[in-house]
Design an enzyme around this catalytic site. Structure first.
Site, short mmCIF file in Angstrom:
data_model
loop_
_atom_site.label_atom_id
_atom_site.label_comp_id
_atom_site.label_asym_id
_atom_site.label_seq_id
_atom_site.Cartn_x
_atom_site.Cartn_y
_atom_site.Cartn_z
N GLY A 18 0.60 -1.58 -0.18
CA GLY A 18 0.11 0.15 -0.25
C GLY A 18 0.91 1.43 -0.24
N GLN A 19 0.35 2.01 -0.10
CA GLN A 19 0.92 3.80 -0.15
C GLN A 19 1.46 3.44 1.42
OE1 GLN A 19 -0.65 7.27 -1.83
NE2 GLN A 19 -2.67 6.94 -0.29
N TYR A 34 -17.15 3.72 5.28
CA TYR A 34 -15.63 3.28 5.92
C TYR A 34 -15.28 4.56 6.88
CZ TYR A 34 -10.35 5.02 5.03
OH TYR A 34 -9.40 5.08 5.14
N1 LIG Z 1 -5.13 7.01 1.92
C1 LIG Z 1 -5.65 8.33 2.74
O1 LIG Z 1 -5.97 8.99 2.16
C2 LIG Z 1 -5.51 8.21 4.07
C3 LIG Z 1 -6.63 8.76 5.22
C4 LIG Z 1 -6.52 8.80 6.27
C5 LIG Z 1 -5.98 7.53 7.25
N2 LIG Z 1 -5.45 6.56 5.94
C6 LIG Z 1 -5.47 5.26 6.42
O2 LIG Z 1 -4.03 5.02 6.71
C7 LIG Z 1 -3.14 3.58 6.24
C8 LIG Z 1 -2.61 3.21 5.01
O3 LIG Z 1 -3.73 3.67 3.73
P1 LIG Z 1 -3.38 3.76 2.54
O4 LIG Z 1 -3.32 5.36 2.73
O5 LIG Z 1 -1.30 3.62 2.87
O6 LIG Z 1 -3.57 2.20 2.12
P2 LIG Z 1 -3.85 1.05 0.00
O7 LIG Z 1 -2.60 2.31 -0.65
O8 LIG Z 1 -4.86 1.77 -0.26
O9 LIG Z 1 -3.07 -0.35 0.94
C9 LIG Z 1 -4.13 -0.88 1.90
C10 LIG Z 1 -3.11 -1.95 1.66
O10 LIG Z 1 -3.56 -2.97 1.87
C11 LIG Z 1 -4.18 -4.32 1.34
N3 LIG Z 1 -5.32 -5.37 2.03
C12 LIG Z 1 -6.55 -4.64 1.39
N4 LIG Z 1 -7.22 -5.59 1.98
C13 LIG Z 1 -6.72 -6.66 2.14
C14 LIG Z 1 -6.83 -7.66 2.15
N5 LIG Z 1 -8.40 -8.37 2.72
N6 LIG Z 1 -5.92 -8.52 3.50
C15 LIG Z 1 -4.75 -8.84 3.23
N7 LIG Z 1 -4.16 -6.60 3.08
C16 LIG Z 1 -5.68 -6.57 2.14
C17 LIG Z 1 -4.12 -3.79 0.43
O11 LIG Z 1 -3.83 -4.53 -1.41
P3 LIG Z 1 -4.23 -4.55 -1.95
O12 LIG Z 1 -3.23 -3.04 -2.96
O13 LIG Z 1 -3.73 -6.09 -2.75
O14 LIG Z 1 -5.63 -4.59 -2.50
C18 LIG Z 1 -2.47 -2.37 0.33
O15 LIG Z 1 -1.98 -3.21 -0.05
C19 LIG Z 1 -4.82 2.85 6.54
O16 LIG Z 1 -4.86 2.86 7.70
C20 LIG Z 1 -5.95 3.88 5.96
O17 LIG Z 1 -7.75 4.05 6.37
C21 LIG Z 1 -5.78 6.20 4.92
#
Ligand SMILES: NC(=O)c1ccc[n+]([C@@H]2O[C@H](COP(=O)([O-])OP(=O)(O)OC[C@H]3O[C@@H](n4cnc5c(N)ncnc54)[C@H](OP(=O)(O)O)[C@@H]3O)[C@@H](O)[C@H]2O)c1
Length: 293
Positions: free
Chosen positions: A10-11, A124
């Protein structure tokens, strides 16, 4: 320190994989090696790895799609983190988990503190809030780091979208009535690694004394339009832009399945007081993220 990282692609996970590596032995997994939709399999993976720190960067982050997949979002964002916190606690490992500004309804009109009452407007947001509650009730030495508007230049993010649109459209309309704290995934990962390094070698006790919920995001606040303007200004390849005009819009101009909070910027002073770390102002981090040199 032995660390198990979940969500390495993920990011945030991609950056954590690099930032955590100097701390010791790092095992990094992602789907399909581990599936958070199957919480019953999680403890086995944690027990096999025997980490001192379990870092969960996985999440169901498709905010709009979650409206039609509430059960899956709940499973991944709430049931699974609760189970991971329980497994970590059972083997004496610390548990680091991330949550979101979307737990708020955005009506405060000022930076949100950890004690402000959450009131999520979307599936969400509700699933992430349920995850916080599950971790807090099952965990022992745990940290929940609530962040906001995470971006990286690798995966699909607002920054990449704005750069892409700017190469295709002579005008761009971006909303002015959504405000958050843009957060570069690398800074979040590095702050996580630094706090773990500070707690070594007695990481469990150190985190236990500081356990709880913290806000951790880029300092300051920006509207989506302000953020887009800064992205275009810092574009490493401005000659590729065909966009000549950035126009203000409002959220209701772009209906989406999920309702987003209009104001969700975070006050991170509790984190700074506890760990002596803070993320730089969002503009400064964006400049570093987009610096081509
Ligand atoms: N993005 C934002 O703007 C934002 C804002 C506030 C908080 N957050 C929080 O920050 C954290 C990191 O977010 P991020 O932006 O890095 O998210 P992201 O890029 O969407 O990465 C999420 C990761 O989780 C994996 N994943 C999804 N479903 C899964 C499953 N069933 N089993 C195992 N792995 C799974 C994804 O794999 P795949 O790629 O294969 O799906 C991906 O590697 C999260 O807790 C998010 O809620 C994010």
């Amino acid at each position: 320190m032995r660390i198990l990282l979940l969500g390495k692609n993920g990011q945030l996970g991609w950056e954590l994989r690099r930032a955590l590596a100097p701390l010791g032995e790092l095992e990094a997994l992602d789907y399909p090696e581990i599936d958070l939709a199957k919480p019953e399999d999680l403890c086995r993976a944690v027990r096999q790895s025997q980490p001192q720190a379990l870092v969960n960067a996985t999440a169901y982050t498709q905010v709009d799609r979650a409206e039609s997949e509430p059960d899956l979002a709940m499973q991944i964002n709430a049931a699974a983190p609760g189970e991971l916190a329980r497994c970590a606690s059972a083997i004496g490992a610390v548990f680091i988990h991330y949550s979101t500004d979307y737990v708020f309804d955005g009506r405060a009109g000022r930076l949100y503190h950890e004690d402000d009452p959450p009131n999520p407007l979307s599936v969400y947001g509700r699933s992430k809030l349920a995850g916080e509650q599950a971790v807090a009730s099952a965990g022992s030495a745990y940290l929940i780091l609530r962040t906001s508007w995470v971006y990286s230049l690798r995966r699909d993010s607002f920054v990449k979208k704005v750069l892409g649109w700017s190469r295709q459209n002579p005008t761009m309309r971006v909303v002015t009535d959504q405000t958050g704290s843009p957060t570069w995934a690398r800074m979040l990962a590095e702050a996580t690694a630094m706090l773990l390094a500070r707690g070594a070698p007695h990481i469990f006790d150190w985190i236990y004394e500081r356990r709880g919920l913290y806000h951790l995001a880029g300092s300051g606040a920006a509207s989506r339009l302000e953020w887009a303007r800064e992205i275009l200004k810092l574009d490493p390849d401005p000659a590729a832009q065909v966009c000549r005009e950035l126009l203000p819009a409002v959220t209701s101009d772009f209906p989406t399945p999920a309702v987003r909070p209009l104001y969700s910027a975070l006050d991170c002073s509790r984190f700074e007081a506890a760990f002596g770390l803070r993320l730089p102002p969002w503009q400064e981090a964006l400049r570093l993220a987009m610096d081509p040199d």
